[in-house]
Design a protein around this motif. Structure first.
Motif, PDB file in Angstrom:
ATOM      1  N   THR A 206       0.845  -1.189   0.000  1.00 36.10           N
ATOM      2  CA  THR A 206       0.000   0.000   0.000  1.00 36.10           C
ATOM      3  C   THR A 206       0.886   1.246   0.000  1.00 36.10           C
ATOM      4  N   PRO A 207       0.560   2.247  -0.832  1.00 31.45           N
ATOM      5  CA  PRO A 207       1.406   3.445  -0.899  1.00 31.45           C
ATOM      6  C   PRO A 207       1.693   4.035   0.480  1.00 31.45           C
ATOM      7  N   LEU A 208       2.953   4.353   0.702  1.00 32.52           N
ATOM      8  CA  LEU A 208       3.382   4.898   1.991  1.00 32.52           C
ATOM      9  C   LEU A 208       3.243   6.421   1.977  1.00 32.52           C
ATOM     10  N   LYS A 209       1.984   6.866   1.945  1.00 27.33           N
ATOM     11  CA  LYS A 209       1.705   8.294   2.017  1.00 27.33           C
ATOM     12  C   LYS A 209       1.980   8.762   3.440  1.00 27.33           C
ATOM     13  N   GLN A 210       2.834   9.756   3.568  1.00 27.23           N
ATOM     14  CA  GLN A 210       3.227  10.242   4.885  1.00 27.23           C
ATOM     15  C   GLN A 210       2.657  11.641   5.091  1.00 27.23           C
ATOM     16  N   ASP A 211       1.784  11.763   6.079  1.00 26.67           N
ATOM     17  CA  ASP A 211       1.117  13.027   6.345  1.00 26.67           C
ATOM     18  C   ASP A 211       1.700  13.731   7.566  1.00 26.67           C
ATOM     19  N   ALA A 212       1.627  15.041   7.528  1.00 23.92           N
ATOM     20  CA  ALA A 212       1.986  15.875   8.673  1.00 23.92           C
ATOM     21  C   ALA A 212       0.730  16.564   9.168  1.00 23.92           C
ATOM     22  N   ILE A 213       0.737  16.931  10.444  1.00 25.14           N
ATOM     23  CA  ILE A 213      -0.386  17.674  11.004  1.00 25.14           C
ATOM     24  C   ILE A 213       0.103  18.503  12.182  1.00 25.14           C
ATOM     25  N   VAL A 214      -0.464  19.691  12.321  1.00 21.48           N
ATOM     26  CA  VAL A 214      -0.224  20.500  13.516  1.00 21.48           C
ATOM     27  C   VAL A 214      -1.108  19.944  14.622  1.00 21.48           C
ATOM     28  N   LEU A 215      -0.517  19.679  15.768  1.00 18.58           N
ATOM     29  CA  LEU A 215      -1.252  19.152  16.914  1.00 18.58           C
ATOM     30  C   LEU A 215      -1.762  20.290  17.795  1.00 18.58           C
ATOM     31  N   LYS A 216      -2.721  19.998  18.641  1.00 17.77           N
ATOM     32  CA  LYS A 216      -3.360  21.025  19.468  1.00 17.77           C
ATOM     33  C   LYS A 216      -2.366  21.900  20.237  1.00 17.77           C
ATOM     34  N   PRO A 217      -1.314  21.316  20.849  1.00 19.04           N
ATOM     35  CA  PRO A 217      -0.373  22.187  21.565  1.00 19.04           C
ATOM     36  C   PRO A 217       0.335  23.201  20.676  1.00 19.04           C
ATOM     37  N   GLY A 218       0.355  22.951  19.367  1.00 13.31           N
ATOM     38  CA  GLY A 218       1.027  23.867  18.455  1.00 13.31           C
ATOM     39  C   GLY A 218       0.098  24.820  17.728  1.00 13.31           C
ATOM     40  N   ALA A 219      -1.181  24.796  18.086  1.00  8.58           N
ATOM     41  CA  ALA A 219      -2.181  25.573  17.348  1.00  8.58           C
ATOM     42  C   ALA A 219      -1.861  27.067  17.309  1.00  8.58           C
ATOM     43  N   ALA A 220      -1.323  27.606  18.404  1.00 14.85           N
ATOM     44  CA  ALA A 220      -1.040  29.042  18.473  1.00 14.85           C
ATOM     45  C   ALA A 220       0.446  29.356  18.344  1.00 14.85           C
ATOM     46  N   ASN A 221       1.238  28.367  17.942  1.00 13.64           N
ATOM     47  CA  ASN A 221       2.682  28.555  17.840  1.00 13.64           C
ATOM     48  C   ASN A 221       3.063  28.889  16.402  1.00 13.64           C
ATOM     49  N   PRO A 222       3.536  30.104  16.139  1.00 16.18           N
ATOM     50  CA  PRO A 222       3.918  30.468  14.777  1.00 16.18           C
ATOM     51  C   PRO A 222       5.007  29.563  14.202  1.00 16.18           C
ATOM     52  N   ALA A 223       5.866  29.018  15.066  1.00 14.07           N
ATOM     53  CA  ALA A 223       6.935  28.132  14.584  1.00 14.07           C
ATOM     54  C   ALA A 223       6.361  26.841  14.023  1.00 14.07           C
ATOM     55  N   ALA A 224       5.260  26.363  14.592  1.00 15.48           N
ATOM     56  CA  ALA A 224       4.609  25.155  14.093  1.00 15.48           C
ATOM     57  C   ALA A 224       4.032  25.404  12.703  1.00 15.48           C
ATOM     58  N   THR A 225       3.362  26.534  12.549  1.00 17.79           N
ATOM     59  CA  THR A 225       2.807  26.893  11.242  1.00 17.79           C
ATOM     60  C   THR A 225       3.920  27.080  10.220  1.00 17.79           C
ATOM     61  N   ALA A 226       5.006  27.708  10.653  1.00 21.97           N
ATOM     62  CA  ALA A 226       6.133  27.938   9.749  1.00 21.97           C
ATOM     63  C   ALA A 226       6.742  26.625   9.268  1.00 21.97           C
ATOM     64  N   LEU A 227       6.809  25.634  10.164  1.00 23.65           N
ATOM     65  CA  LEU A 227       7.409  24.360   9.775  1.00 23.65           C
ATOM     66  C   LEU A 227       6.576  23.646   8.723  1.00 23.65           C
ATOM     67  N   VAL A 228       5.258  23.562   8.927  1.00 24.71           N
ATOM     68  CA  VAL A 228       4.435  22.862   7.935  1.00 24.71           C
ATOM     69  C   VAL A 228       4.449  23.615   6.602  1.00 24.71           C
ATOM     70  N   ASN A 229       4.528  24.931   6.657  1.00 24.72           N
ATOM     71  CA  ASN A 229       4.637  25.690   5.404  1.00 24.72           C
ATOM     72  C   ASN A 229       5.975  25.430   4.726  1.00 24.72           C
ATOM     73  N   TYR A 230       7.033  25.321   5.513  1.00 24.82           N
ATOM     74  CA  TYR A 230       8.356  25.060   4.942  1.00 24.82           C
ATOM     75  C   TYR A 230       8.399  23.686   4.282  1.00 24.82           C
ATOM     76  N   LEU A 231       7.717  22.705   4.862  1.00 25.28           N
ATOM     77  CA  LEU A 231       7.702  21.358   4.286  1.00 25.28           C
ATOM     78  C   LEU A 231       7.043  21.330   2.906  1.00 25.28           C
ATOM     79  N   LYS A 232       6.247  22.348   2.596  1.00 23.00           N
ATOM     80  CA  LYS A 232       5.601  22.436   1.290  1.00 23.00           C
ATOM     81  C   LYS A 232       6.460  23.190   0.275  1.00 23.00           C
ATOM     82  N   SER A 233       7.588  23.704   0.727  1.00 22.14           N
ATOM     83  CA  SER A 233       8.418  24.543  -0.144  1.00 22.14           C
ATOM     84  C   SER A 233       9.237  23.712  -1.126  1.00 22.14           C
ATOM     85  N   ASP A 234       9.677  24.357  -2.191  1.00 21.43           N
ATOM     86  CA  ASP A 234      10.527  23.683  -3.177  1.00 21.43           C
ATOM     87  C   ASP A 234      11.839  23.220  -2.550  1.00 21.43           C
ATOM     88  N   ALA A 235      12.366  24.008  -1.627  1.00 24.02           N
ATOM     89  CA  ALA A 235      13.645  23.661  -0.994  1.00 24.02           C
ATOM     90  C   ALA A 235      13.531  22.377  -0.188  1.00 24.02           C
TER      91      ALA A 235
END
Length: 247
Positions: A206-235
């Motif tokens: 079965t395809p090994l689709k690997q998902d990321a998610i922000v967890l509740k403790p990180g909901a208000a943490n800008p660093a958490a949002t920044a990380l998931v956005n960075y993972l979507k970047s070309d770099a």
């Protein structure tokens, strides 16, 4: 001169004030690429990713028990979906950050042939896999052996690691002759960097689709949002491609 220094002194703390930390639970197959991703993320954003490596199944249990992780980078897509449904993940933040590949690997450069025919020979030594109950790559290994009609042959020789990192260590140290590992563990810069490997055909598991998610403790943490956005970047994706991941 003094007046010129004042804006610099006032500006210097601003970057530090906006920089933060994010506690990240990372599936073991991502150990090597995450080192580079975290370093590049820090350079690009000023934020620090504090990484804990482990099995997706174990992380799930820890998060349910209140572990303060802020982002999960899982080895599957089911676990983040469950966490979102259970209210432990932030709705709308889940996405597939990579699709992994399974490989049969040996530390000996002459053991594994490019077609994986070594599996059809009488077993010589142990075969390491990750615990299929905890680790998606372990489940994929069992699925591949089953589809090949070889599970019964190899079952007595199987040794299990808690996660794919331990399975790799069994093979790397010679405690197992062969190991089903994540391709990312033995690939760098787009090629197998050590030992010998067979990249298991995608139709065998079965395809090994690997998902990321922000967890509740990180909901208000800008660093958490920044990380998931960075993972979507070309770099970030260029780094992951070098380790054999797809998207």
């Amino acid at each position: 001169m003094f007046r010129r220094l004042i804006p610099l002194l006032l500006a210097a703390p601003l970057f530090a004030a906006h920089a933060g930390q994010v506690q990240v639970a990372v599936a073991a197959n991502m150990t090597a690429p995450m080192k580079k991703v975290a370093a590049d993320f820090a350079q690009a954003t000023g934020h620090e990713a504090v990484v804990t490596i482990g099995s997706t199944g174990k992380f799930y249990a820890q998060i349910q028990s209140g572990a303060p992780f802020e982002v999960l980078l899982a080895a599957d897509d089911e676990t983040p979906a469950k966490l979102e449904k259970e209210g432990l993940g932030v709705a709308g933040t889940r996405f597939t950050y990579a699709v992994g590949k399974l490989a049969l690997w040996s530390a000996d450069p002459n053991t594994v042939d490019p077609q994986g025919a070594v599996l059809k020979q009488p077993p010589k030594g142990k075969l390491a896999i990750a615990d299929p109950k905890l680790a998606p790559y372990g489940a994929a290994a069992i699925e591949a052996l089953t589809k090949l009609g070889l599970l019964a042959t190899w079952q007595p020789q199987i040794v299990q690691g808690e996660n794919i990192g331990q399975a790799y260590q069994f093979a790397a140290t010679g405690n197992a002759t062969l190991g089903f590992v994540a391709l990312a563990q033995v690939m760098a810069d787009g090629k197998v960097s050590k030992g010998s490997a067979w990249i298991v055909p995608a139709q065998l598991y079965t395809p090994l689709k690997q998902d990321a998610i922000v967890l509740k403790p990180g909901a208000a943490n800008p660093a958490a949002t920044a990380l998931v956005n960075y993972l979507k970047s070309d770099a970030a994706r260029a780094t992951l491609r070098g380790y054999g991941y797809e998207f």
